[in-house]
Design an enzyme around this catalytic site. Structure first.
Site, PDB file in Angstrom:
ATOM      1  N   LYS A 177      -6.201   2.255  -5.656  1.00  0.00           N
ATOM      2  CA  LYS A 177      -6.307   1.471  -4.416  1.00  0.00           C
ATOM      3  C   LYS A 177      -6.442   2.382  -3.200  1.00  0.00           C
ATOM      4  O   LYS A 177      -7.147   2.062  -2.238  1.00  0.00           O
ATOM      5  CB  LYS A 177      -5.070   0.573  -4.272  1.00  0.00           C
ATOM      6  CG  LYS A 177      -5.012  -0.256  -2.976  1.00  0.00           C
ATOM      7  CD  LYS A 177      -6.227  -1.139  -2.801  1.00  0.00           C
ATOM      8  CE  LYS A 177      -6.011  -2.269  -1.805  1.00  0.00           C
ATOM      9  NZ  LYS A 177      -5.522  -1.859  -0.487  1.00  0.00           N
ATOM     10  N   GLY A 213      -7.077  -9.141   1.071  1.00  0.00           N
ATOM     11  CA  GLY A 213      -6.723  -9.535   2.425  1.00  0.00           C
ATOM     12  C   GLY A 213      -6.405 -11.011   2.556  1.00  0.00           C
ATOM     13  O   GLY A 213      -5.957 -11.668   1.611  1.00  0.00           O
ATOM     14  N   GLU A 263     -13.544   2.405   1.705  1.00  0.00           N
ATOM     15  CA  GLU A 263     -13.683   1.310   2.676  1.00  0.00           C
ATOM     16  C   GLU A 263     -13.837   1.867   4.087  1.00  0.00           C
ATOM     17  O   GLU A 263     -14.662   1.391   4.868  1.00  0.00           O
ATOM     18  CB  GLU A 263     -12.458   0.409   2.579  1.00  0.00           C
ATOM     19  CG  GLU A 263     -12.429  -0.767   3.520  1.00  0.00           C
ATOM     20  CD  GLU A 263     -11.124  -1.527   3.392  1.00  0.00           C
ATOM     21  OE1 GLU A 263     -10.370  -1.588   4.388  1.00  0.00           O
ATOM     22  OE2 GLU A 263     -10.840  -2.043   2.293  1.00  0.00           O
ATOM     23  N   TYR A 264     -13.051   2.895   4.426  1.00  0.00           N
ATOM     24  CA  TYR A 264     -13.171   3.525   5.740  1.00  0.00           C
ATOM     25  C   TYR A 264     -14.598   4.028   5.952  1.00  0.00           C
ATOM     26  O   TYR A 264     -15.199   3.843   7.013  1.00  0.00           O
ATOM     27  CB  TYR A 264     -12.221   4.724   5.848  1.00  0.00           C
ATOM     28  CG  TYR A 264     -10.774   4.410   6.145  1.00  0.00           C
ATOM     29  CD1 TYR A 264     -10.181   3.227   5.721  1.00  0.00           C
ATOM     30  CD2 TYR A 264      -9.976   5.328   6.817  1.00  0.00           C
ATOM     31  CE1 TYR A 264      -8.844   2.967   5.970  1.00  0.00           C
ATOM     32  CE2 TYR A 264      -8.638   5.071   7.079  1.00  0.00           C
ATOM     33  CZ  TYR A 264      -8.075   3.893   6.656  1.00  0.00           C
ATOM     34  OH  TYR A 264      -6.758   3.630   6.907  1.00  0.00           O
ATOM     35  N   ASN A 323       0.838  -1.209   0.000  1.00  0.00           N
ATOM     36  CA  ASN A 323       0.000   0.000   0.000  1.00  0.00           C
ATOM     37  C   ASN A 323       0.869   1.255   0.000  1.00  0.00           C
ATOM     38  O   ASN A 323       0.785   2.089   0.899  1.00  0.00           O
ATOM     39  CB  ASN A 323      -0.937   0.000   1.210  1.00  0.00           C
ATOM     40  CG  ASN A 323      -2.094  -0.962   1.037  1.00  0.00           C
ATOM     41  OD1 ASN A 323      -2.638  -1.103  -0.054  1.00  0.00           O
ATOM     42  ND2 ASN A 323      -2.473  -1.633   2.110  1.00  0.00           N
TER      43      ASN A 323
END
Length: 327
Positions: A189, A123, A196-197, A95
């Site tokens: 990404k 993940g 996503e947060y 990342n």
């Protein structure tokens, strides 16, 4: 194809397993040689150092880095640059900050070394589900290494095709894309993780409201003792908010309805901050994403000085006294 993998943590090791199962040869290195030896039992080739790893790869080499972003990635790229040759390729699958990708790619280009940034989502479940890949860099190099990306990606699978799409499935429909030039992969990404947060925070706030629906602050007739485990489960079926994140929440609540083993201290890995920074640079309002990041900061504190300032001012202008702890 042959691929070198550096970093055999949860994701790196699982990616090697998926690639090996897909018929690729992996040569692997990790600072923890015990992990290397363990993975080498499954048909991969182990290396004792970066130099050993590079020597065991056939030219032109392709090396995938799966180590923590920041200093660890920077050092690994620099060390590899001293060992690799013109025509070789470094892929950063961690990342990393996209601006670092742009800088690294320009630096490596002088040596004739190619650089791809691969935003990787999936993940610990990726070994079974596959990894969603967003790759930045030279199109020709991406094309050369496409068999690697195609194997790591989920494939078309059982997901219904988007209405209006016809013909042969595109790369995106198979779970991977060439996002653009260097940095584009990690930029996409980064925004993915920022979103996503926000999604996670929305679920967190909603289920917190459920959890407190029986508070004594409410009139008795408005109190509800809700089963959050069953709510999460029923929402998985036919609900507008059904998603993989909800699936994971349902698993967690099924295992531990009160989540007693968690403290509520929530870390952030950097992408949320970078997303907010990008929004500021582009002058794009990002209220939800920014708020969700700040909530993670807040989770790591007990009571801040700023909250004491708020209480002090409320007392001064309205005589509002703080409620004793626990009431």
């Amino acid at each position: 194809m042959q691929l070198g993998m550096i970093g055999l943590g949860r994701m790196g090791a699982n990616m090697v397993k998926r690639l090996t199962n897909g018929g690729h040869q992996c040569v692997v290195f990790d600072l923890n040689q015990t992990v290397v030896q363990e993975i080498a039992k499954d048909g991969t080739v182990g290396a004792t150092s970066l130099s050993d790893l590079v020597q065991k790869l056939t030219k032109p080499r392709a090396l995938w880095i799966m180590v923590p972003s920041g200093d660890a990635t920077e050092k690994t790229v620099d060390d590899l640059a001293a060992l690799m040759e013109s025509g070789d390729t470094i892929i950063d699958g961690g990342n990393s900050y996209y601006k670092d990708d742009v800088r690294r790619a320009a630096k490596l280009k002088v040596q004739g070394i190619h650089y791809l940034d691969a935003g990787t989502s999936g993940g610990v479940w990726g070994v079974e589900r596959g990894y969603c890949l967003m790759v930045g860099g030279e199109p020709d190099i991406f094309n050369q290494l496409e068999p690697i990306f195609a194997t790591l990606a989920p494939g078309v699978g059982s997901i219904d095709r988007t209405k209006g799409r016809t013909g042969e499935p595109t790369r995106a429909e198979k779970g991977y894309i060439h996002a653009g030039p260097n940095g584009a992969g990690h930029f996409v990404k980064m925004i993915h993780n920022g979103i996503e947060y926000g999604l996670m925070q929305a679920f967190a706030e909603g289920f917190d409201i459920f959890k407190n629906a029986n508070t004594k602050e409410l009139p008795p007739e408005h109190r509800y003792d809700l089963d959050t485990t069953e709510i999460a489960e029923v929402w998985r079926r036919g609900s507008v908010v059904a998603s993989w994140l909800l699936d994971l929440l349902a698993i967690s609540l099924s295992e531990s309805p009160d989540l007693h083993e968690f403290t509520g201290i929530v870390e952030d890995s950097g992408e949320g901050r970078w997303t907010v920074m990008a929004a500021i640079e582009e002058a794009v309002p990002a209220d939800v994403l920014t708020s969700s990041l700040y909530t993670r900061f807040r989770s790591r504190k007990d009571h801040t000085f700023g909250e004491k300032v708020l209480s002090a001012m409320r007392k001064q202008f309205g005589g509002h006294m703080e409620r004793p702890h626990g009431e």
